[in-house]
Design a protein around this motif. Structure first.
Motif, PDB file in Angstrom:
ATOM      1  N   ASN A   1      25.732  24.167 -25.990  1.00 29.87           N
ATOM      2  CA  ASN A   1      25.114  23.750 -27.465  1.00 29.87           C
ATOM      3  C   ASN A   1      24.316  22.363 -27.199  1.00 29.87           C
ATOM      4  OD1 ASN A   1      27.143  21.329 -27.446  1.00 29.87           O
ATOM      5  ND2 ASN A   1      28.633  22.511 -28.636  1.00 29.87           N
ATOM      6  N   ASP A   2      24.054  21.793 -28.249  1.00 32.29           N
ATOM      7  CA  ASP A   2      23.058  20.540 -27.660  1.00 32.29           C
ATOM      8  C   ASP A   2      23.836  19.479 -27.256  1.00 32.29           C
ATOM      9  OD1 ASP A   2      20.967  22.274 -28.656  1.00 32.29           O
ATOM     10  OD2 ASP A   2      20.823  21.300 -30.869  1.00 32.29           O
ATOM     11  N   PHE A   3      25.259  19.419 -27.224  1.00 27.17           N
ATOM     12  CA  PHE A   3      25.970  18.309 -26.770  1.00 27.17           C
ATOM     13  C   PHE A   3      26.554  18.461 -25.368  1.00 27.17           C
ATOM     14  CE2 PHE A   3      26.178  18.633 -31.482  1.00 27.17           C
ATOM     15  CZ  PHE A   3      25.582  17.025 -31.941  1.00 27.17           C
ATOM     16  N   SER A   4      26.231  19.647 -24.827  1.00 23.22           N
ATOM     17  CA  SER A   4      26.440  20.120 -23.597  1.00 23.22           C
ATOM     18  C   SER A   4      26.266  19.563 -22.228  1.00 23.22           C
ATOM     19  CB  SER A   4      26.917  21.814 -23.403  1.00 23.22           C
ATOM     20  OG  SER A   4      27.373  22.421 -24.705  1.00 23.22           O
ATOM     21  N   GLY A   5      25.319  18.752 -22.567  1.00 21.87           N
ATOM     22  CA  GLY A   5      24.609  18.195 -21.038  1.00 21.87           C
ATOM     23  C   GLY A   5      23.571  18.952 -20.662  1.00 21.87           C
ATOM     24  N   ARG A   6      22.646  18.303 -19.997  1.00 24.52           N
ATOM     25  CA  ARG A   6      21.187  18.849 -19.579  1.00 24.52           C
ATOM     26  C   ARG A   6      20.937  18.704 -18.163  1.00 24.52           C
ATOM     27  NH1 ARG A   6      17.600  19.276 -23.822  1.00 24.52           N
ATOM     28  NH2 ARG A   6      16.192  20.393 -22.455  1.00 24.52           N
ATOM     29  N   VAL A   7      21.436  19.978 -17.374  1.00 17.75           N
ATOM     30  CA  VAL A   7      20.944  19.845 -16.071  1.00 17.75           C
ATOM     31  C   VAL A   7      19.705  19.787 -15.585  1.00 17.75           C
ATOM     32  CG1 VAL A   7      21.263  22.359 -15.535  1.00 17.75           C
ATOM     33  CG2 VAL A   7      21.782  20.621 -13.768  1.00 17.75           C
ATOM     34  N   ASP A   8      18.876  20.479 -16.575  1.00 17.53           N
ATOM     35  CA  ASP A   8      17.430  20.627 -16.065  1.00 17.53           C
ATOM     36  C   ASP A   8      16.650  19.125 -16.292  1.00 17.53           C
ATOM     37  OD1 ASP A   8      17.932  20.326 -18.902  1.00 17.53           O
ATOM     38  OD2 ASP A   8      15.990  20.903 -19.634  1.00 17.53           O
ATOM     39  N   LYS A   9      17.211  18.247 -16.898  1.00 10.59           N
ATOM     40  CA  LYS A   9      16.657  16.958 -17.022  1.00 10.59           C
ATOM     41  C   LYS A   9      17.122  16.122 -15.889  1.00 10.59           C
ATOM     42  CE  LYS A   9      16.427  16.318 -22.030  1.00 10.59           C
ATOM     43  NZ  LYS A   9      16.791  15.404 -23.247  1.00 10.59           N
ATOM     44  N   CYS A  10      18.173  16.642 -15.346  1.00  9.71           N
ATOM     45  CA  CYS A  10      18.624  15.991 -14.082  1.00  9.71           C
ATOM     46  C   CYS A  10      17.978  16.381 -12.767  1.00  9.71           C
ATOM     47  CB  CYS A  10      20.267  16.019 -13.723  1.00  9.71           C
ATOM     48  SG  CYS A  10      21.547  15.512 -14.989  1.00  9.71           S
ATOM     49  N   ILE A  11      17.651  17.794 -12.881  1.00 10.31           N
ATOM     50  CA  ILE A  11      16.657  18.286 -11.850  1.00 10.31           C
ATOM     51  C   ILE A  11      15.581  17.431 -11.736  1.00 10.31           C
ATOM     52  CG2 ILE A  11      15.319  20.468 -10.882  1.00 10.31           C
ATOM     53  CD1 ILE A  11      17.955  22.065 -12.072  1.00 10.31           C
ATOM     54  N   GLN A  12      14.732  17.525 -13.065  1.00  9.23           N
ATOM     55  CA  GLN A  12      13.443  17.051 -13.361  1.00  9.23           C
ATOM     56  C   GLN A  12      13.398  15.446 -12.843  1.00  9.23           C
ATOM     57  OE1 GLN A  12      13.024  17.741 -17.307  1.00  9.23           O
ATOM     58  NE2 GLN A  12      11.888  19.830 -16.848  1.00  9.23           N
ATOM     59  N   LYS A  13      14.536  14.786 -13.136  1.00  9.78           N
ATOM     60  CA  LYS A  13      14.640  13.012 -12.633  1.00  9.78           C
ATOM     61  C   LYS A  13      14.729  13.053 -11.161  1.00  9.78           C
ATOM     62  CE  LYS A  13      14.814   8.972 -13.612  1.00  9.78           C
ATOM     63  NZ  LYS A  13      13.394   8.233 -13.990  1.00  9.78           N
ATOM     64  N   VAL A  14      15.742  13.840 -10.381  1.00 10.66           N
ATOM     65  CA  VAL A  14      15.762  13.626  -9.180  1.00 10.66           C
ATOM     66  C   VAL A  14      14.541  14.127  -8.274  1.00 10.66           C
ATOM     67  CG1 VAL A  14      18.168  13.459  -9.106  1.00 10.66           C
ATOM     68  CG2 VAL A  14      17.141  15.720  -8.411  1.00 10.66           C
ATOM     69  N   SER A  15      13.927  15.044  -8.685  1.00  7.65           N
ATOM     70  CA  SER A  15      12.476  15.619  -8.396  1.00  7.65           C
ATOM     71  C   SER A  15      11.623  14.338  -8.249  1.00  7.65           C
ATOM     72  CB  SER A  15      12.244  16.728  -9.004  1.00  7.65           C
ATOM     73  OG  SER A  15      13.023  17.770  -8.875  1.00  7.65           O
ATOM     74  N   GLU A  16      11.560  13.541  -9.403  1.00 10.76           N
ATOM     75  CA  GLU A  16      10.468  12.622  -9.393  1.00 10.76           C
ATOM     76  C   GLU A  16      10.921  11.394  -8.685  1.00 10.76           C
ATOM     77  OE1 GLU A  16      10.823  11.581 -13.460  1.00 10.76           O
ATOM     78  OE2 GLU A  16       9.881  13.418 -14.358  1.00 10.76           O
ATOM     79  N   MET A  17      12.213  11.065  -8.362  1.00 17.49           N
ATOM     80  CA  MET A  17      12.765   9.991  -7.623  1.00 17.49           C
ATOM     81  C   MET A  17      12.430  10.326  -6.147  1.00 17.49           C
ATOM     82  SD  MET A  17      16.132   9.545  -9.685  1.00 17.49           S
ATOM     83  CE  MET A  17      17.012   8.239  -8.892  1.00 17.49           C
ATOM     84  N   VAL A  18      12.549  11.516  -5.967  1.00 16.06           N
ATOM     85  CA  VAL A  18      12.245  11.690  -4.203  1.00 16.06           C
ATOM     86  C   VAL A  18      10.917  12.318  -4.041  1.00 16.06           C
ATOM     87  CG1 VAL A  18      13.362  12.897  -2.313  1.00 16.06           C
ATOM     88  CG2 VAL A  18      14.670  11.703  -3.991  1.00 16.06           C
ATOM     89  N   ASP A  19      10.096  12.755  -5.057  1.00 14.27           N
ATOM     90  CA  ASP A  19       8.934  13.384  -4.872  1.00 14.27           C
ATOM     91  C   ASP A  19       9.245  14.756  -4.154  1.00 14.27           C
ATOM     92  OD1 ASP A  19       6.278  14.285  -5.070  1.00 14.27           O
ATOM     93  OD2 ASP A  19       5.626  13.061  -3.433  1.00 14.27           O
TER      94      ASP A  19
END
Length: 790
Positions: free
Chosen positions: A412-430
């Protein structure tokens, strides 16, 4: 040199007072007068029948006070599967299996006596490999497996070496695989590794003259230790008392029960005397517990758009000689076998296999680093093979709100978002597909997910009580072995009652006679479970304070708040300091209302449902999920195979950051520990005898400061956990889960090689580079290829 009575702590004289500092148990002189020292006689064989144990000569050594064997203590123990005895009875099952123990006035006397033991073995063929253990006719490590007591949700198979098997069946795997556009199959290996806590295992026990047992032990689970000791020796819980002082590292290796039954058995032989057992560093490597090994076979079927349609996971776990705790690792890996991905059609098998290797048990991550090593490389390999960007492939296939796990639990909407984590580290390391590239320089990504692997009734409780000066005391039984639980508990209590944190004291070092119950400090559950209990207790505290204050102020209790160490009526600004309330409020004429203010509360997860025994489908098999991702940057020396991890970026959805410093520290530490298991750690046994070959810190390498990457960066997503304290969820174990797979994926990006058996050593990298170069030359000049390959 430490004195003979040293048990892992230093005593310093500070301002004229001796004070205990550091981790582990109290020094014997201060806490354990007339201490006896234990020595364990261990099996030199990986597998043998035990024909006879003669300790008569041992008993005659001056200073020896007690000996103990399996004949006297043939009792079984184990948290989920009772498959281990205090001492070997009919056979030994690994090099290091306890056969007998001696208690003496000095360590030297105990060791001298042990050398005189006469023990008769009949060596048997050892089983050291999981696939060998499954073959028809393979020697049985536990011929009596069918007679062992176990919990209903663990399924050992009598007449085999299988100690647990969890099946996951979802959708129509065979049909989905046959209709897939591309199918990929790969095999991955993970070795057994050691926890290497700074403080080795150590336990002290006394059986007093009234028949009660007192245990002081370096452990993660005082109440579980008590419960298992009572079950083992047939004692009532009220007659066993367990203390846990500061613990010098655990990482799962001090969960459940370890040395405690041995020292209790010896203590029963010499009533009134404390007996201490401290393993040395070599014993710590092979004679306590280790992380289980894994052989993982994965089959992935994708459609023409890169969407995974069929996924098979076949996990064979090397559980070692006993599976009492490790069987639950097998189970957790099964119901999490799909990792952070939505797979519509799944065929999963997680199988625990007995071998004659050291005992497999809990380790930080509880099986998740091992399965992610396989799954995250598999996802990368599939993406590259179909010409798809690994980041885009993960975003296409990852879990999220409205999507179902392999067990059918819809997030559900409270279960956590792995997609946002993927996007964030992709930006951090290009990790852009069109980023500039350099030869032998690469970047990789891996995801992670973990749920707390615990029984549905795993509870935590706390006590909150005020001292006379309005200092709030918080009693907890979770173990703070460096993760910062006591700090976070203080923060929660201060937040709940709007107190300055300086006015809160958290009491750790639990004592089962006086501390509130807590299941275990495992599963990354303490912030969440203990935190919830603290807020519940604080609500009760406020009800009491507001009830008294309402009578004093003549206002409704519903209009009162706690603010700045007082109860305040916001409408009028009138307030009463807590110091005037917490022992009862006394009016000017002398009459008093209320009384000492205290509250107890507990937290237990709600709504958890068992897995279906045939398919593992369940609407809510776990309490929560924590998702994350890491990205890694490496450079490789093609001449030597040496490589350097230059940068690691990590992002986790933690619900709510409670303490920025602690959570950053946890993440940095987890990354480095993940680099250790991924790059260098492996417990090596002689493949014929099963004897350890690197049971020392000279030969077993762990990361040092020289191995830390030049740059570590962390970020956090905050999707509130619906039942989390202030929305928080656990992160303690998750921070080391994806690291090895991310390194492996970065190596492929750097130089096109795949290392599928952990750890990723320079020797393996160099061999892979040479094999790749040879294959390229053969393609260029077909005449160079062997005839059999043309």
């Amino acid at each position: 040199m430490k004195p003979n009575n040293w048990v892992g702590q230093d005593v310093q004289r500070i301002d004229g007072v001796e004070k205990v500092t550091g981790a582990a148990l109290y020094t014997a002189d201060l806490k354990f007068p007339r201490l006896l020292h234990a020595f364990v006689i261990r099996s030199p064989h990986a597998h043998a029948r035990l024909l006879g144990v003669d300790l008569s000569r041992c008993e005659r050594v001056p200073g020896v006070r007690a000996v103990a064997t399996g004949k006297e203590f043939p009792f079984h123990t184990g948290i989920y599967l009772k498959d281990q005895t205090v001492f070997a009875t009919d056979r030994v099952r690994f090099v290091g299996d306890p056969v007998a123990a001696i208690a003496a006035e000095t360590p030297e006397a105990a060791e001298e006596a042990a050398a005189l033991a006469r023990i008769d073995y009949e060596p048997l063929e050892p089983v050291l490999d999981v696939e060998r253990g499954l073959l028809p006719g393979s020697p049985l490590v536990h011929p009596d497996l069918g007679s062992y007591e176990c919990v209903p949700w663990i399924t050992p198979k009598a007449g085999s070496n299988i100690c647990n098997h969890l099946k996951v069946r979802k959708g129509d795997y065979d049909k989905a695989l046959s209709s897939s556009a591309r199918v990929f199959e790969n095999v991955f290996e993970v070795p057994q590794v050691q926890h290497v806590p700074l403080e080795p295992h150590v336990s002290v026990a006394r059986f007093d003259l009234a028949g009660k047992v007192e245990v002081h032990t370096s452990a993660q689970s005082p109440f579980t230790v008590r419960h298992l000791l009572c079950a083992c020796f047939g004692l009532p819980h009220g007659d066993v008392r367990v203390h846990v002082p500061l613990v010098g590292g655990g990482f799962g290796g001090k969960a459940g029960i370890n040395l405690e039954p041995i020292v209790v058995a010896l203590a029963m032989k010499c009533p009134g005397r404390f007996v201490r057992l401290l393993v040395d560093r070599s014993e710590e490597f092979y004679a306590t517990v280790v992380r289980q090994g894994l052989r993982a076979t994965l089959v992935t079927g994708v459609d023409r758009n890169g969407k995974v349609q069929a996924q098979k996971m076949h996990y064979l776990w090397n559980c070692g000689a006993y599976g009492g705790y490790g069987v639950n690792v097998v189970r957790a890996a099964g119901y999490t076998c799909g990792g952070a991905y939505e797979f519509p059609n799944v065929w999963g098998d997680s199988i625990g296999v007995y071998t004659n290797r050291p005992v497999g048990s809990a380790y930080r991550g509880f099986g998740m680093q091992e399965i992610h090593w396989a799954l995250e490389q598999q996802m990368d390999m599939v993406a590259h093979a179909i010409g798809m960007d690994p980041v885009a492939f993960r975003l296409l296939n990852c879990l999220g709100p409205g999507k179902a796990t392999v067990t059918g639990q819809v997030l559900n909407d409270f279960s956590g978002r792995v997609d946002k984590c993927i996007q964030k580290v992709s930006e951090m390391v290009d990790l852009r597909k069109d980023r500039p590239r350099a030869r032998y320089h690469g970047k990789g990504i891996a995801c992670a997910v973990k749920a707390p692997a615990m029984p549905n009734n795993a509870a935590s409780s706390v006590v909150l009580k005020f001292a006379e000066d309005a200092m709030l005391e918080v009693l907890i039984s979770g173990i703070d072995y460096g993760q910062g639980l006591m700090t976070v508990a203080a923060q929660f209590a201060a937040e709940a009652l709007d107190l300055p944190i300086e006015s809160v004291r958290v009491k750790g070092r639990p004592d089962t006679d006086h501390s509130p119950y807590d299941w275990q400090t495992v599963a990354s559950r303490q912030t969440w479970a203990t935190g919830n209990a603290i807020f519940k207790a604080a609500d009760t505290i406020k009800e009491t304070l507001f009830s008294v204050s309402a009578e004093v102020l003549g206002v409704p209790a519903s209009e009162l708040v706690c603010e700045g160490g007082a109860v305040k009526h916001l409408a009028t600004g009138r307030s009463i300091p807590l110091a005037a309330l917490v022992m009862g409020y006394q009016f000017p004429d002398g009459h008093t209302i209320g009384g000492p203010v205290a509250a107890a509360a507990s937290f237990i997860p709600e709504g958890l449902l068992f897995l279906d025994p045939q398919t593992s489908q369940s609407a809510k098999p776990v309490a929560k999920w924590t998702f994350g991702a890491q990205a890694v940057e490496v450079s490789v020396d093609p001449e030597t195979g040496q490589y350097e991890v230059e940068r690691v970026a990590a992002c986790y959805d933690v619900g709510k950051v409670i303490n920025p410093g602690l959570i950053a520290g946890q993440t940095y530490g987890g990354i480095v520990q993940g680099l250790g298991t991924g790059m260098m750690e492996e417990l090596i046994l002689d493949e014929e005898t099963g004897r350890p070959r690197n049971a020392s810190l000279m030969d077993y390498k762990i990361p040092s400061t020289a191995d830390i990457p030049k740059e570590l960066s962390v970020a956090f997503v905050e999707t509130p956990q619906k039942d989390g304290p202030m929305g928080a969820r656990g992160i303690g174990e998750h921070t080391m889960i994806p690291t090895p797979a991310a390194v492996a994926n970065a190596l492929f990006d750097a130089c096109g090689i795949r290392i599928q058996d952990m750890p990723i050593t320079a020797e393996k990298v160099l061999r892979a580079l040479r094999a790749k170069a040879l294959a390229e030359r053969e393609r260029e000049v077909p005449e160079l290829a062997p005839a059999s390959s043309r």
